[in-house]
Motif scaffolding. Structure first.
Motif, PDB file in Angstrom:
ATOM      1  N   ARG A 169       0.859  -1.188   0.083  1.00 33.54           N
ATOM      2  CA  ARG A 169      -0.059   0.065   0.026  1.00 33.54           C
ATOM      3  C   ARG A 169       0.764   1.271   0.132  1.00 33.54           C
ATOM      4  NH1 ARG A 169      -5.476   0.338   1.326  1.00 33.54           N
ATOM      5  NH2 ARG A 169      -5.748   2.703   1.370  1.00 33.54           N
ATOM      6  N   PRO A 170       0.248   2.313  -0.897  1.00 32.41           N
ATOM      7  CA  PRO A 170       1.137   3.552  -0.764  1.00 32.41           C
ATOM      8  C   PRO A 170       0.976   4.032   0.642  1.00 32.41           C
ATOM      9  CG  PRO A 170      -0.826   3.880  -1.784  1.00 32.41           C
ATOM     10  CD  PRO A 170      -0.627   2.510  -1.453  1.00 32.41           C
ATOM     11  N   ASP A 171       1.912   4.979   1.076  1.00 29.33           N
ATOM     12  CA  ASP A 171       1.869   5.526   2.462  1.00 29.33           C
ATOM     13  C   ASP A 171       0.926   6.638   2.453  1.00 29.33           C
ATOM     14  OD1 ASP A 171       2.637   6.174   4.922  1.00 29.33           O
ATOM     15  OD2 ASP A 171       4.429   7.409   4.260  1.00 29.33           O
ATOM     16  N   ASP A 172      -0.539   6.220   2.465  1.00 27.81           N
ATOM     17  CA  ASP A 172      -1.622   7.208   2.670  1.00 27.81           C
ATOM     18  C   ASP A 172      -1.967   7.314   4.083  1.00 27.81           C
ATOM     19  OD1 ASP A 172      -2.839   4.820   2.957  1.00 27.81           O
ATOM     20  OD2 ASP A 172      -3.958   4.767   1.326  1.00 27.81           O
ATOM     21  N   ALA A 173      -3.071   8.020   4.397  1.00 26.21           N
ATOM     22  CA  ALA A 173      -3.392   8.312   5.519  1.00 26.21           C
ATOM     23  C   ALA A 173      -4.013   6.938   6.479  1.00 26.21           C
ATOM     24  CB  ALA A 173      -4.813   9.264   5.645  1.00 26.21           C
ATOM     25  N   ILE A 174      -4.667   6.027   5.520  1.00 27.99           N
ATOM     26  CA  ILE A 174      -5.196   5.017   6.090  1.00 27.99           C
ATOM     27  C   ILE A 174      -3.875   3.876   6.564  1.00 27.99           C
ATOM     28  CG2 ILE A 174      -6.092   2.489   5.251  1.00 27.99           C
ATOM     29  CD1 ILE A 174      -7.947   4.918   6.162  1.00 27.99           C
ATOM     30  N   ALA A 175      -2.941   4.043   5.655  1.00 24.64           N
ATOM     31  CA  ALA A 175      -1.710   3.182   6.117  1.00 24.64           C
ATOM     32  C   ALA A 175      -1.102   3.578   7.514  1.00 24.64           C
ATOM     33  CB  ALA A 175      -0.715   3.247   5.043  1.00 24.64           C
ATOM     34  N   GLN A 176      -1.164   5.039   7.645  1.00 26.95           N
ATOM     35  CA  GLN A 176      -0.820   5.691   8.764  1.00 26.95           C
ATOM     36  C   GLN A 176      -1.663   4.946  10.099  1.00 26.95           C
ATOM     37  OE1 GLN A 176       0.289   9.456   9.584  1.00 26.95           O
ATOM     38  NE2 GLN A 176       2.208   9.212   8.076  1.00 26.95           N
ATOM     39  N   ASP A 177      -2.960   5.139   9.997  1.00 24.67           N
ATOM     40  CA  ASP A 177      -3.897   4.637  10.852  1.00 24.67           C
ATOM     41  C   ASP A 177      -3.554   3.182  11.221  1.00 24.67           C
ATOM     42  OD1 ASP A 177      -5.191   7.093  11.119  1.00 24.67           O
ATOM     43  OD2 ASP A 177      -6.908   6.315   9.875  1.00 24.67           O
ATOM     44  N   ALA A 178      -3.538   2.470   9.959  1.00 24.02           N
ATOM     45  CA  ALA A 178      -3.127   1.115  10.388  1.00 24.02           C
ATOM     46  C   ALA A 178      -1.683   0.650  11.314  1.00 24.02           C
ATOM     47  CB  ALA A 178      -2.952   0.098   8.973  1.00 24.02           C
ATOM     48  N   ALA A 179      -0.592   1.702  10.963  1.00 25.38           N
ATOM     49  CA  ALA A 179       0.593   1.510  11.665  1.00 25.38           C
ATOM     50  C   ALA A 179       0.074   1.736  13.281  1.00 25.38           C
ATOM     51  CB  ALA A 179       1.554   2.450  11.271  1.00 25.38           C
ATOM     52  N   TRP A 180      -0.465   2.830  13.556  1.00 27.29           N
ATOM     53  CA  TRP A 180      -1.003   2.904  14.814  1.00 27.29           C
ATOM     54  C   TRP A 180      -1.757   1.988  15.582  1.00 27.29           C
ATOM     55  CZ3 TRP A 180       1.317   6.139  18.209  1.00 27.29           C
ATOM     56  CH2 TRP A 180       2.180   6.977  17.788  1.00 27.29           C
ATOM     57  N   MET A 181      -2.600   1.327  14.723  1.00 25.13           N
ATOM     58  CA  MET A 181      -3.422   0.355  15.210  1.00 25.13           C
ATOM     59  C   MET A 181      -2.503  -0.961  15.510  1.00 25.13           C
ATOM     60  SD  MET A 181      -6.901   1.406  13.488  1.00 25.13           S
ATOM     61  CE  MET A 181      -8.263   0.560  14.242  1.00 25.13           C
ATOM     62  N   LEU A 182      -1.770  -1.188  15.008  1.00 23.73           N
ATOM     63  CA  LEU A 182      -0.925  -2.480  14.898  1.00 23.73           C
ATOM     64  C   LEU A 182      -0.207  -2.205  16.477  1.00 23.73           C
ATOM     65  CD1 LEU A 182       0.887  -3.199  11.496  1.00 23.73           C
ATOM     66  CD2 LEU A 182      -1.026  -4.489  12.905  1.00 23.73           C
ATOM     67  N   PHE A 183       0.250  -1.026  16.715  1.00 17.86           N
ATOM     68  CA  PHE A 183       1.158  -0.955  17.855  1.00 17.86           C
ATOM     69  C   PHE A 183      -0.033  -0.722  19.259  1.00 17.86           C
ATOM     70  CE2 PHE A 183       2.747   2.640  20.749  1.00 17.86           C
ATOM     71  CZ  PHE A 183       3.813   1.771  21.214  1.00 17.86           C
ATOM     72  N   GLU A 184      -1.098   0.016  18.813  1.00 19.64           N
ATOM     73  CA  GLU A 184      -2.075   0.085  20.007  1.00 19.64           C
ATOM     74  C   GLU A 184      -2.795  -1.287  20.327  1.00 19.64           C
ATOM     75  OE1 GLU A 184      -4.180   3.261  18.318  1.00 19.64           O
ATOM     76  OE2 GLU A 184      -3.060   4.747  19.710  1.00 19.64           O
ATOM     77  N   GLN A 185      -2.923  -2.305  19.345  1.00 16.45           N
ATOM     78  CA  GLN A 185      -3.547  -3.451  19.870  1.00 16.45           C
ATOM     79  C   GLN A 185      -2.679  -4.295  20.651  1.00 16.45           C
ATOM     80  OE1 GLN A 185      -4.221  -6.707  16.795  1.00 16.45           O
ATOM     81  NE2 GLN A 185      -4.058  -5.108  15.253  1.00 16.45           N
ATOM     82  N   ALA A 186      -1.296  -4.030  20.037  1.00 15.29           N
ATOM     83  CA  ALA A 186      -0.229  -4.976  20.826  1.00 15.29           C
ATOM     84  C   ALA A 186      -0.220  -4.190  22.287  1.00 15.29           C
ATOM     85  CB  ALA A 186       1.149  -4.822  20.014  1.00 15.29           C
ATOM     86  N   LEU A 187      -0.430  -3.309  22.417  1.00 13.78           N
ATOM     87  CA  LEU A 187      -0.506  -2.746  23.898  1.00 13.78           C
ATOM     88  C   LEU A 187      -1.502  -3.273  24.500  1.00 13.78           C
ATOM     89  CD1 LEU A 187       0.453   1.036  23.482  1.00 13.78           C
ATOM     90  CD2 LEU A 187       2.282  -0.463  24.359  1.00 13.78           C
ATOM     91  N   LEU A 188      -2.615  -3.166  24.053  1.00 13.55           N
ATOM     92  CA  LEU A 188      -3.951  -3.720  24.597  1.00 13.55           C
ATOM     93  C   LEU A 188      -3.930  -5.096  24.923  1.00 13.55           C
ATOM     94  CD1 LEU A 188      -6.854  -2.113  22.513  1.00 13.55           C
ATOM     95  CD2 LEU A 188      -6.043  -1.531  24.969  1.00 13.55           C
ATOM     96  N   MET A 189      -3.271  -5.710  24.077  1.00 15.81           N
ATOM     97  CA  MET A 189      -3.106  -7.119  24.291  1.00 15.81           C
ATOM     98  C   MET A 189      -2.123  -7.479  25.695  1.00 15.81           C
ATOM     99  SD  MET A 189      -5.112  -9.109  22.665  1.00 15.81           S
ATOM    100  CE  MET A 189      -4.451 -10.729  22.897  1.00 15.81           C
TER     101      MET A 189
END
Ligand SMILES: Nc1ncnc2c1ncn2[C@@H]1O[C@H](COP(=O)(O)OP(=O)(O)OP(=O)(O)O)[C@@H](O)[C@H]1O
Length: 626
Positions: A583-603
């Motif tokens: 995927r190109p480095d768009d806003a959604i990719a950025q959101d996804a990056a944060w969500m990968l991090f945040e879900q790992a924290l939550l777990m």
């Protein structure tokens, strides 16, 4: 007549008296054990003084406890020739609650009579229990070395009176005016029964004086004859050989020294003869003492020298992690006047202590091998103090590691490291464990996925002290112990094939993008070899505390310490990661990056720094898929 000085009870005393009378009524007989044990303590104290203090050396010392029964007047007296109390002692010991233990007792009362009566001995509310059987108590006491005697009188309701009195020798006499409940003890047979039950092994003789009915054959009628009999065995039972003692003897002694009314789980009786001579008798209570996790716990081991009681509050007799052990150490080699300061560096005591710890741990090991079910009862109460031992008792680390039990992904219930070792897979290099959080959080952690997939066992260390303790333990015998949430642990699982290398190369640009997005919130972003179903997880570096530990440190007030940043690992085989790669480095990719991090924290059970931003991201992503 001298005017009586009327004094009021400290508020807590009145409160305690009410509670005792109402909650312990089902076991009124324990009053006698409590009063006899006070007399025995008073005799121990005086004996100690006569042996060690010049001013008391020439004092006559005839140690005895005398019970006197007057059936007609319905009074029972308990007298001793012990240390006695003066006016000030009577006021402070019997009129106030100075000991913090008693306040704890008040807090612990549940209203369940059986449970509460077990508490009474642990917290030393002993004397007041006599108000269960008496509506008036007189205490006549003369302190050793003093001329005056004093009488303390109370109905156990509002307060007490104090007035001068007479007593020939030092000691204390307690006169109970028995109430309706107490009348059953105005009976010599019943009294003997209660003394034997609770106080048979008190080191001093207990005499009972009462009117015995004797058959007069000449006049064909029974006469009342005033008789005095010794009613206890009065032997320091632990000095007898094991073969002379029955299980019942051991259990009785346990109850009399511990104040616990349950049988002990096990006991270890040792007589050492050689360069040092001593006897030890250690008991493991069937339930952990209530103050096990309080800083001001009550020491359970009493120190005797040549059968003379020395002290029962020396924390140095055994290491702190064995504070649940009850019992006796009786030495032939220590001086009688051994002071507390000397105890701390005394060579004799150090040797006894070292040998005692070895003995206790070896016996526990034997039980674990020969009576595994009984051992489990022990572990249910004492696994945690043993873990504390791992932290503090370096010399016995190996032995303790064998004794501790663990939850595991491989078996139900608890398991030992020895058993884990037998289940290791052929190529398995280490024993793995996971720490930091509740059992359910740990069992569902993404960090376990690869281990599950490969059929490797992981120990679930969900006790809050586990991380501190086990981060210091690197090996079990020759085998490494490794925490799965440490970055380097995945080295064990690495795939060194050329295909794997190519895959890693291909992932590099994505890793860099993620790192740029997350900025200084992470230390690094890496490809993971430990994930199977989850897209991401958090790991810590070897020397750094885990995220949960950091939270704990912060909660404990260590706010200034710069906290290390976590490392994010992503799963190269996960669908989301694969899509992101393309995927190109768009806003959604950025959101996804944060969500990968945040879900790992939550777990990991770590709260998010900015939940609002998380929800906005979630909604943006959601709106694309609904
Ligand atoms: N017969 C006695 N001779 C001398 N002092 C006594 C006697 N009985 C009680 N005392 C004093 O009164 C204090 C309070 O006694 P109480 O039985 O309430 O608690 P305790 O004996 O201190 O606690 P525990 O029951 O845990 O040993 C004792 O510590 C002791 O100093």
């Amino acid at each position: 007549m001298e005017a009586m000085a009327k004094q009021e009870f400290q508020t807590e005393v009145s409160q305690l008296l009410q509670l005792i009378i109402h909650s312990l009524y089902s076991h009124p007989e324990i009053f006698l054990r409590e009063l006899i044990s006070n007399s025995s303590d008073a005799l121990d104290k005086l004996r100690h003084l006569t042996l060690t203090d010049e001013t008391f050396k020439n004092l006559p010392f005839d140690p005895r406890i005398a019970l006197g029964l007057d059936e007609e007047k319905s009074t029972l007296t308990i007298g001793d020739t012990g240390i006695g109390m003066n006016e000030e002692d009577l006021i402070s010991h019997l009129g106030t609650i100075a000991r913090s233990g008693t306040k704890n007792f008040l807090n612990q009362l549940s209203g369940d009579a059986k449970k509460d009566s077990n508490l009474i001995g642990q917290f030393g509310v002993g004397f007041y229990s006599a108000f269960m059987v008496a509506d008036k108590i007189e205490v006549v006491s003369r302190k050793a070395g003093e001329e005056l005697a004093w009488r303390w009188t109370s109905d156990g309701k509002s307060g007490f009176d104090i007035e001068p009195a007479e007593r020939d020798v030092a000691g204390t006499t307690i006169i109970l005016h028995l109430n309706d409940e107490g009348k059953q003890y105005a009976n010599s047979w019943r009294l003997k029964e209660v003394v034997k039950k609770y106080s048979n092994h008190i080191a001093f003789p207990i005499f009972l004086t009462y009117e015995k009915s004797e058959w007069n054959a000449e006049e064909k009628k029974s006469d009342k004859v005033l008789t005095t009999e010794q009613v206890n065995a009065a032997s320091a039972l632990w000095r007898r050989s094991k073969s002379e003692l029955t299980d019942e003897d051991y259990k009785e002694l346990y109850k009399s020294i511990s104040g616990d009314s349950n049988d002990p789980l096990f006991w270890f009786h040792t007589k050492a003869e050689g360069s040092l001579e001593y006897t030890t008798l250690f008991y493991i209570p069937s339930k952990a003492p209530l103050d096990l996790y309080q800083a001001e716990y009550k020491v359970g081991v009493k120190l005797y020298v040549k059968r003379v009681f020395i002290l029962d509050d020396a924390k140095e007799l055994l290491p702190q992690y064995l504070r649940f052990v009850r019992g006796i150490i009786d030495s032939e080699d220590l001086p009688l006047n051994v002071s507390r300061e000397i105890l701390q560096q005394n060579k004799v005591l150090t040797s006894i202590r070292t040998a005692s710890v070895k003995k206790i741990l070896t016996e526990l090991k034997n039980i674990s091998l020969n009576q595994p079910e009984k051992y489990l009862e022990f572990i249910q109460e004492y696994n945690r103090p043993l873990k504390e031992g791992l932290y503090g008792d370096y010399a016995n680390r190996e032995a303790l590691l064998e004794l501790i039990r663990f939850k595991s992904t491989a078996v139900e219930g608890l398991t030992s490291l020895a058993d884990v070792k037998t289940r290791m897979q052929g190529e398995q290099k280490s024993i793995y464990y996971i720490t930091g959080g509740s059992e359910s959080l740990l069992r569902t952690s993404p960090l376990l996925e690869i281990y599950k997939k490969k059929g490797l066992e992981v120990l679930i260390l969900d006790d809050e002290i586990d991380e501190i303790v086990f981060s210091g333990i690197e090996k079990y015998g020759e085998i490494d112990l490794k925490a799965v949430n440490k970055a380097s642990t995945s080295e064990d699982l690495k795939d060194d094939s050329p295909e794997a290398k190519d895959e890693a190369e291909a992932l590099k640009p994505l890793l860099e993008k993620l790192k740029a997005t997350l900025g200084d919130r992470v230390k690094d972003v890496r490809a993971s070899v430990r994930l199977a179903d989850s897209p991401s997880c958090i790991v810590s570096d070897e020397e750094e505390p885990s995220l949960q530990m950091q939270q704990m440190l912060r909660a404990m007030g260590q706010k200034e310490i710069p906290l290390p940043k976590p490392t994010l690992e992503i799963n190269p085989d996960h669908e989301i990661v694969k899509k992101l790669l393309a995927r190109p480095d768009d806003a959604i990719a950025q959101d996804a990056a944060w969500m990968l991090f945040e879900q790992a924290l939550l777990m990991e059970g770590v709260p998010l720094q900015d939940p609002a931003a998380f929800v906005q991201r979630l909604n943006r992503v959601l709106s694309l898929s609904v």
